[in-house]
Motif scaffolding. Sequence first.
Motif, mmCIF file in Angstrom:
data_model
loop_
_atom_site.group_PDB
_atom_site.id
_atom_site.type_symbol
_atom_site.label_atom_id
_atom_site.label_comp_id
_atom_site.label_asym_id
_atom_site.label_seq_id
_atom_site.Cartn_x
_atom_site.Cartn_y
_atom_site.Cartn_z
ATOM 1 N N ARG A 288 0.826 -1.214 0.000
ATOM 2 C CA ARG A 288 0.000 0.000 0.000
ATOM 3 C C ARG A 288 0.857 1.259 0.000
ATOM 4 N NH1 ARG A 288 -4.596 -2.116 4.261
ATOM 5 N NH2 ARG A 288 -5.666 -3.447 2.773
ATOM 6 N N ARG A 289 1.949 1.258 0.750
ATOM 7 C CA ARG A 289 2.834 2.422 0.787
ATOM 8 C C ARG A 289 3.451 2.674 -0.584
ATOM 9 N NH1 ARG A 289 7.114 1.753 5.259
ATOM 10 N NH2 ARG A 289 7.559 3.929 4.796
ATOM 11 N N ARG B 33 2.240 1.858 -3.532
ATOM 12 C CA ARG B 33 1.206 2.364 -4.443
ATOM 13 C C ARG B 33 0.861 3.816 -4.124
ATOM 14 N NH1 ARG B 33 -2.101 -1.841 -7.214
ATOM 15 N NH2 ARG B 33 -3.547 -0.117 -7.392
ATOM 16 N N LEU B 34 0.803 4.140 -2.854
ATOM 17 C CA LEU B 34 0.495 5.507 -2.434
ATOM 18 C C LEU B 34 1.558 6.493 -2.920
ATOM 19 C CD1 LEU B 34 -1.194 7.513 -0.668
ATOM 20 C CD2 LEU B 34 0.318 6.894 1.216
ATOM 21 N N HIS B 35 2.812 6.119 -2.773
ATOM 22 C CA HIS B 35 3.895 7.045 -3.084
ATOM 23 C C HIS B 35 4.309 7.063 -4.543
ATOM 24 C CE1 HIS B 35 4.369 8.218 1.001
ATOM 25 N NE2 HIS B 35 4.557 6.987 1.391
ATOM 26 N N PHE B 36 4.148 5.941 -5.238
ATOM 27 C CA PHE B 36 4.646 5.869 -6.606
ATOM 28 C C PHE B 36 3.561 5.662 -7.653
ATOM 29 C CE2 PHE B 36 8.317 4.513 -4.043
ATOM 30 C CZ PHE B 36 9.205 5.507 -4.406
ATOM 31 N N GLY B 37 2.360 5.291 -7.248
ATOM 32 C CA GLY B 37 1.281 5.126 -8.205
ATOM 33 C C GLY B 37 0.768 3.705 -8.277
ATOM 34 N N PRO B 38 -0.350 3.510 -8.968
ATOM 35 C CA PRO B 38 -1.054 2.221 -8.964
ATOM 36 C C PRO B 38 -0.333 1.080 -9.671
ATOM 37 C CG PRO B 38 -2.085 3.743 -10.507
ATOM 38 C CD PRO B 38 -1.051 4.524 -9.758
ATOM 39 N N GLN B 39 0.686 1.367 -10.465
ATOM 40 C CA GLN B 39 1.439 0.293 -11.117
ATOM 41 C C GLN B 39 2.552 -0.247 -10.212
ATOM 42 O OE1 GLN B 39 0.469 -1.014 -14.083
ATOM 43 N NE2 GLN B 39 -1.241 0.375 -13.755
ATOM 44 N N SER B 40 2.776 0.413 -9.081
ATOM 45 C CA SER B 40 3.815 0.007 -8.140
ATOM 46 C C SER B 40 3.228 -0.919 -7.090
ATOM 47 C CB SER B 40 4.421 1.240 -7.470
ATOM 48 O OG SER B 40 5.002 2.078 -8.439
ATOM 49 N N GLY B 41 4.099 -1.640 -6.406
ATOM 50 C CA GLY B 41 3.656 -2.528 -5.329
ATOM 51 C C GLY B 41 4.495 -3.783 -5.274
#
Length: 134
Positions: free
Chosen positions: A90-91, A93-101
């Motif tokens: 979640r962190r 995706r929050l900081h880098f965008g929905p393609q991150s994780g």
Amino acid sequence: TAPDGDWKGLIVPRLIVQPLIENAFGYGLKNVERDGLALITLRQTGLEVRISVEDNGETLSDSALDRLRQSVLNGPGAESDSVALVNIHRRLRLHFGPQSGLVFERSGLGGLKVTIRIVPLEGRETDAADLIGG
């Protein structure tokens, strides 16, 4: 992040790699008596950075792998050990965008491979102030 793919100054949220390494030793290699291996790799392709932690543990079942994948989509279950992993996902995706994780897959070594995938939102600058306390 630099639009030209220069990741030398990339600042990532604190404590996102350490729990993955701890999990590799605490779960994947827990019962390996000899020749245990944990491998950490960093790869950059264009604007994407992947940091992978994998092990050669022998206890990862297909159902456990599926539960890890589902936990980042749906949140951890009440009795789950994956709370830290869900928080990391979640962190990112929050900081880098929905393609991150986080991405979970079976390692070529035989155990689990967890990859931190960072694909920043286009045009977004990321700095230390952006990531503190996240």
